[in-house]
Motif scaffolding. Structure first.
Motif, PDB file in Angstrom:
ATOM      1  N   TYR A   1       0.826  -1.222   0.000  1.00  0.00           N
ATOM      2  CA  TYR A   1       0.000   0.000   0.000  1.00  0.00           C
ATOM      3  C   TYR A   1       0.858   1.269   0.000  1.00  0.00           C
ATOM      4  O   TYR A   1       0.384   2.329   0.429  1.00  0.00           O
TER       5      TYR A   1
ATOM      6  N   GLY B   1     -12.756   1.435   5.984  1.00  0.00           N
ATOM      7  CA  GLY B   1     -11.459   0.862   6.315  1.00  0.00           C
ATOM      8  C   GLY B   1     -11.501  -0.653   6.228  1.00  0.00           C
ATOM      9  O   GLY B   1     -10.701  -1.269   5.532  1.00  0.00           O
TER      10      GLY B   1
ATOM     11  N   ASN C   1     -13.081  -3.209   4.643  1.00  0.00           N
ATOM     12  CA  ASN C   1     -14.024  -3.387   3.533  1.00  0.00           C
ATOM     13  C   ASN C   1     -13.910  -4.727   2.823  1.00  0.00           C
ATOM     14  O   ASN C   1     -14.259  -4.845   1.646  1.00  0.00           O
TER      15      ASN C   1
END
Ligand code: ADP
Length: 139
Positions: free
Chosen positions: A51, A112, A114
């Motif tokens: 990320y 957040g 999900n």
């Protein structure tokens, strides 16, 4: 439309809540062929690298904590128009905005947490698949 591939993770919340079977069934029923699959756990360094594009965002620390707190299911999926069709199947990032019947509408708790990841381009699908799988783990 070309047959191509996308990468997905069923995130720790989906695994914790026992939704793996139902989500994989929905993925299969939507015409995706599973060409790689495993249960694994990301390290902090893995999640920070995966990320990295979000590293300046205020939620980055929370995202890394979440993605490393338990196992995920990583998979590579094949279908015509795989990347776009899978993004449609999972729905908007925030489940409150996700269309009825999408995976996030059905299984996600919040923006957040999900439930599921889907690559956003063919290029990222290839990079993300190679992040989690060696060549001989993809069929
Ligand atoms: P997507 O996963 O839909 O491509 P993004 O790439 O924008 O969405 O974000 C990556 C992940 O970061 C999201 O799936 C979610 O888990 C988390 N995230 C995104 N926005 C937020 C936010 N505002 N607050 C907390 N977590 C977020």
């Amino acid at each position: 439309m070309a047959t191509n591939r996308t990468f997905t993770m069923l995130k720790p919340d989906a695994v914790e809540k026992g939704h793996v079977g139902a989500i994989l069934e929905k993925i299969n029923a939507s015409g995706f062929r599973i060409v790689a699959l495993k249960l694994t756990q990301m390290t902090t360094a893995d999640a920070q690298a995966f990320y990295a594009i979000h590293k300046e965002r205020p939620f980055f620390g929370e995202l890394v904590e979440y993605m490393t707190r338990g196992p995920i299911v990583a998979a590579v999926l094949e279908k015509d128009n795989a990347v776009e069709d899978f993004r449609t199947l999972i729905g908007a990032t925030n489940p409150a905005d996700a269309a009825e019947g999408t995976i996030r509408k059905l299984y996600a708790a919040s923006i957040g947490e999900n439930a599921v990841h889907g690559s956003d381009s063919d290029e990222n699908a290839a990079i993300e698949s190679a992040f989690h799988f060696s060549g001989r783990e993809m069929f």
